[in-house]
Design an enzyme around this catalytic site. Structure first.
Site, PDB file in Angstrom:
ATOM      1  N   ARG A  15      -4.138 -15.449  54.105  1.00 38.89           N
ATOM      2  CA  ARG A  15      -2.951 -14.938  53.427  1.00 38.89           C
ATOM      3  C   ARG A  15      -1.744 -15.026  54.373  1.00 38.89           C
ATOM      4  NH1 ARG A  15      -5.158  -9.140  51.734  1.00 38.89           N
ATOM      5  NH2 ARG A  15      -6.180  -9.451  53.743  1.00 38.89           N
ATOM      6  N   LYS A  75      -2.356  -8.805  58.043  1.00 41.15           N
ATOM      7  CA  LYS A  75      -3.388  -8.012  58.734  1.00 41.15           C
ATOM      8  C   LYS A  75      -2.794  -7.269  59.927  1.00 41.15           C
ATOM      9  CE  LYS A  75      -7.172  -8.008  57.737  1.00 41.15           C
ATOM     10  NZ  LYS A  75      -7.848  -7.187  56.698  1.00 41.15           N
ATOM     11  N   TYR A  94      -0.455  -4.416  56.848  1.00 39.01           N
ATOM     12  CA  TYR A  94      -1.596  -3.492  56.804  1.00 39.01           C
ATOM     13  C   TYR A  94      -1.955  -3.130  58.241  1.00 39.01           C
ATOM     14  CZ  TYR A  94      -2.653  -4.634  51.881  1.00 39.01           C
ATOM     15  OH  TYR A  94      -2.604  -4.784  50.518  1.00 39.01           O
ATOM     16  N   HIS A  96      -4.249   0.088  58.986  1.00 37.51           N
ATOM     17  CA  HIS A  96      -5.537   0.804  58.981  1.00 37.51           C
ATOM     18  C   HIS A  96      -5.827   1.438  60.342  1.00 37.51           C
ATOM     19  CE1 HIS A  96      -6.491  -0.448  54.937  1.00 37.51           C
ATOM     20  NE2 HIS A  96      -6.173  -1.688  55.248  1.00 37.51           N
ATOM     21  N   GLU A 118      -0.660   0.325  53.689  1.00 41.54           N
ATOM     22  CA  GLU A 118      -1.657   1.117  52.964  1.00 41.54           C
ATOM     23  C   GLU A 118      -1.292   2.591  52.813  1.00 41.54           C
ATOM     24  OE1 GLU A 118      -2.211  -0.267  55.926  1.00 41.54           O
ATOM     25  OE2 GLU A 118      -2.965   1.252  57.300  1.00 41.54           O
ATOM     26  N   ASP A 270     -15.998  -1.002  51.679  1.00 44.11           N
ATOM     27  CA  ASP A 270     -15.076  -0.739  52.795  1.00 44.11           C
ATOM     28  C   ASP A 270     -14.953   0.750  53.091  1.00 44.11           C
ATOM     29  OD1 ASP A 270     -13.671  -0.218  50.473  1.00 44.11           O
ATOM     30  OD2 ASP A 270     -11.778  -1.002  51.229  1.00 44.11           O
TER      31      ASP A 270
HETATM   32  N1  LIG Z   1     -14.455  -4.810  48.996  1.00 44.28           N
HETATM   33  C1  LIG Z   1     -13.192  -5.146  48.936  1.00 44.28           C
HETATM   34  O1  LIG Z   1     -12.804  -6.264  49.269  1.00 44.28           O
HETATM   35  C2  LIG Z   1     -12.174  -4.173  48.423  1.00 44.28           C
HETATM   36  C3  LIG Z   1     -10.891  -4.617  48.053  1.00 44.28           C
HETATM   37  C4  LIG Z   1     -10.004  -3.682  47.533  1.00 44.28           C
HETATM   38  C5  LIG Z   1     -10.379  -2.333  47.415  1.00 44.28           C
HETATM   39  N2  LIG Z   1     -11.638  -1.972  47.819  1.00 44.28           N
HETATM   40  C6  LIG Z   1     -12.126  -0.577  47.720  1.00 44.28           C
HETATM   41  O2  LIG Z   1     -12.551  -0.307  46.391  1.00 44.28           O
HETATM   42  C7  LIG Z   1     -12.614   1.112  46.248  1.00 44.28           C
HETATM   43  C8  LIG Z   1     -11.968   1.521  44.943  1.00 44.28           C
HETATM   44  O3  LIG Z   1     -10.568   1.294  45.027  1.00 44.28           O
HETATM   45  P1  LIG Z   1      -9.597   1.605  43.813  1.00 44.28           P
HETATM   46  O4  LIG Z   1      -8.247   1.145  44.231  1.00 44.28           O
HETATM   47  O5  LIG Z   1     -10.176   1.098  42.548  1.00 44.28           O
HETATM   48  O6  LIG Z   1      -9.638   3.205  43.813  1.00 44.28           O
HETATM   49  P2  LIG Z   1      -9.025   4.200  42.721  1.00 44.28           P
HETATM   50  O7  LIG Z   1      -8.651   5.435  43.436  1.00 44.28           O
HETATM   51  O8  LIG Z   1      -7.999   3.507  41.881  1.00 44.28           O
HETATM   52  O9  LIG Z   1     -10.274   4.510  41.753  1.00 44.28           O
HETATM   53  C9  LIG Z   1     -11.406   5.202  42.193  1.00 44.28           C
HETATM   54  C10 LIG Z   1     -12.022   5.911  41.011  1.00 44.28           C
HETATM   55  O10 LIG Z   1     -13.292   6.450  41.430  1.00 44.28           O
HETATM   56  C11 LIG Z   1     -13.480   7.626  40.682  1.00 44.28           C
HETATM   57  N3  LIG Z   1     -14.587   8.416  41.249  1.00 44.28           N
HETATM   58  C12 LIG Z   1     -14.605   9.216  42.333  1.00 44.28           C
HETATM   59  N4  LIG Z   1     -15.833   9.759  42.491  1.00 44.28           N
HETATM   60  C13 LIG Z   1     -16.613   9.280  41.470  1.00 44.28           C
HETATM   61  C14 LIG Z   1     -17.959   9.454  41.085  1.00 44.28           C
HETATM   62  N5  LIG Z   1     -18.782  10.271  41.760  1.00 44.28           N
HETATM   63  N6  LIG Z   1     -18.409   8.807  39.992  1.00 44.28           N
HETATM   64  C15 LIG Z   1     -17.595   7.987  39.276  1.00 44.28           C
HETATM   65  N7  LIG Z   1     -16.298   7.787  39.598  1.00 44.28           N
HETATM   66  C16 LIG Z   1     -15.809   8.417  40.685  1.00 44.28           C
HETATM   67  C17 LIG Z   1     -12.113   8.300  40.752  1.00 44.28           C
HETATM   68  O11 LIG Z   1     -11.975   9.322  39.766  1.00 44.28           O
HETATM   69  C18 LIG Z   1     -11.196   7.103  40.490  1.00 44.28           C
HETATM   70  O12 LIG Z   1     -10.907   6.931  39.109  1.00 44.28           O
HETATM   71  C19 LIG Z   1     -11.934   1.669  47.506  1.00 44.28           C
HETATM   72  O13 LIG Z   1     -12.905   2.059  48.433  1.00 44.28           O
HETATM   73  C20 LIG Z   1     -11.145   0.499  48.013  1.00 44.28           C
HETATM   74  O14 LIG Z   1     -10.863   0.619  49.403  1.00 44.28           O
HETATM   75  C21 LIG Z   1     -12.511  -2.859  48.328  1.00 44.28           C
END
Ligand SMILES: NC(=O)c1ccc[n+]([C@@H]2O[C@H](COP(=O)([O-])OP(=O)(O)OC[C@H]3O[C@@H](n4cnc5c(N)ncnc54)[C@H](O)[C@@H]3O)[C@@H](O)[C@H]2O)c1
Length: 362
Positions: A15, A75, A94, A96, A118, A270
């Site tokens: 990126r 990054k 970013y 972190h 972030e 993550d």
């Molecule tokens: N792997 C990757 O490359 C990558 C990329 C982007 C984001 N992420 C990660 O994905 C995750 C989600 O991000 P997001 O932006 O969608 O978050 P978000 O805050 O928009 O949504 C999270 C949801 O989880 C719900 N939640 C909490 N506890 C729960 C449970 N016990 N059961 C069911 N639902 C529950 C919350 O109510 C909320 O609606 C984060 O950890 C983020 O860092 C990972």
């Protein structure tokens, strides 16, 4: 203002902090932009495209740092970049820092102003500069899940959409936030049978409203998830509890309730992952199998789509860059509490309470 962007040097990062389109906006507003040669090469953005947009392309990152007041990246800065930071620099990227005390100390030592994407907020309490990456990861989660259901990928040999007369895959999505909603949208588009789980009544209502009843919404609990698992072909983990490790919603013992060859995609990896058996993987080897269940746990999913991710990210970062460039960084921070929430380090001091707390505990 003098603005610069460099070629990202973190492994497998393609990126870039500014697109030629962004450069054109900035130069049209009277700012000067320097871009390191090759900064966009990984996603097909040639130096000449940046030059056509009004940038000056320079040979090295050192020349960018030398000629910029505001440095826009993707990054966190690597050691060689931290070494080039000066007190008159503003770094916008970013960071972190909570997970990286060494970087934090480096940034403090530089005396630069460091604003982290972030931690920038919006009026609804969201994190608008994180959202685009959750959108990419959510949409990708369904695509990779569909791929790993196919036999050559080790799956059950199931076509996500089914065909006339044969039922589609059953997809469960844990968490109906940004990534979960985007995962659901693609799953629905692929004609899967989609069920979403969340603990928030508000989010469950949003699911109902967004998909007009085409997606089943269920209150998330140990029992509701366990009851669903025997039918599931694909489970996508998209939960987030702000500032905490992801809750483990599927335990190792639950895997035997699932069909052999079913797929788990842990977007929340993550934050430690929301399946007990998850461990971080990379795009080189994205999956592993536990008790006949395929696990996909890539911690940097948007890294596979750097072209889309660059445009999604810069669409939300550019307005902040423009405001800082137009008014000066100090005035922009003073005028906008949401941008100010992004300030993590300034003049040798940590300015963000969460980073401060973690550094004190370290
Ligand atoms: N792997 C990757 O490359 C990558 C990329 C982007 C984001 N992420 C990660 O994905 C995750 C989600 O991000 P997001 O932006 O969608 O978050 P978000 O805050 O928009 O949504 C999270 C949801 O989880 C719900 N939640 C909490 N506890 C729960 C449970 N016990 N059961 C069911 N639902 C529950 C919350 O109510 C909320 O609606 C984060 O950890 C983020 O860092 C990972």
């Amino acid at each position: 203002m003098r603005i610069g962007t460099v070629k990202e040097i973190k492994t497998l990062e393609f990126r870039v902090g500014l697109t030629p389109e962004g450069v054109r906006e900035l130069t049209a507003q009277g700012h000067s932009v320097v871009v390191e040669s090759g900064a966009g090469a990984g996603i097909g953005l040639a130096d000449s495209t940046y030059e056509d947009a009004g940038a000056r392309v320079v040979a090295s990152a050192a020349a960018v740092f030398e000629n910029s007041e505001l440095i826009v990246k993707v990054k966190e800065p690597q050691a060689s970049e931290i070494a080039m930071l000066r007190p008159d620099h503003t770094l916008f990227t970013y960071l972190h820092l909570a997970a990286d005390p060494e970087q934090t100390r480096g940034l403090m030592k530089s005396d630069a102003t460091c604003i982290a994407y972030e931690t920038i907020t919006d009026a609804r309490g969201g994190l608008p500069l994180l959202a685009p990456m959750s959108q990419v990861a959510g949409r990708m989660a369904t695509l990779v899940g569909a791929q790993f259901l196919l036999k050559p990928s080790g799956g059950r040999g199931l076509l996500m959409s089914g065909v006339p007369g044969v039922a589609p895959a059953k997809v469960g999505i844990l968490g109906a936030g940004v990534s979960g909603m985007h995962a659901a949208e693609i799953a629905l588009g692929m004609r899967a049978d989609v069920t979403m789980f969340d603990i928030s009544a508000e989010r469950l209502a949003a699911v109902d409203a967004a998909f007009g009843g085409a997606v089943t919404s269920i209150h998330s609990s140990q029992k509701s998830i366990q009851d669903f698992l025997p039918q599931a072909d694909l489970m996508i983990g998209c939960v987030l509890v702000a500032g905490a490790a992801a809750p483990k919603l599927i335990r190792r013992g639950d895997l035997k309730r699932m069909k052999p060859g079913a797929v788990l995609v842990d977007v929340a990896i993550d934050q430690g992952g929301c399946f007990e058996t998850s461990k971080p993987t990379t795009h080189d080897k994205p999956t592993f199998t536990v008790d006949n269940i395929i696990h996909y746990c890539v911690a940097n999913m948007p890294g596979a789509a750097p072209l889309t991710s660059t445009y999604a990210l810069t669409a939300v970062t550019l307005p902040f860059v423009q405001r800082m460039a137009a008014h000066g960084v100090e005035a922009a921070l003073a005028a906008d509490p949401h941008l100010a929430a992004g300030l993590n380090v300034k003049a040798g001091r940590i300015t963000h309470p969460a980073v401060q707390a973690i550094m004190e505990a370290a």
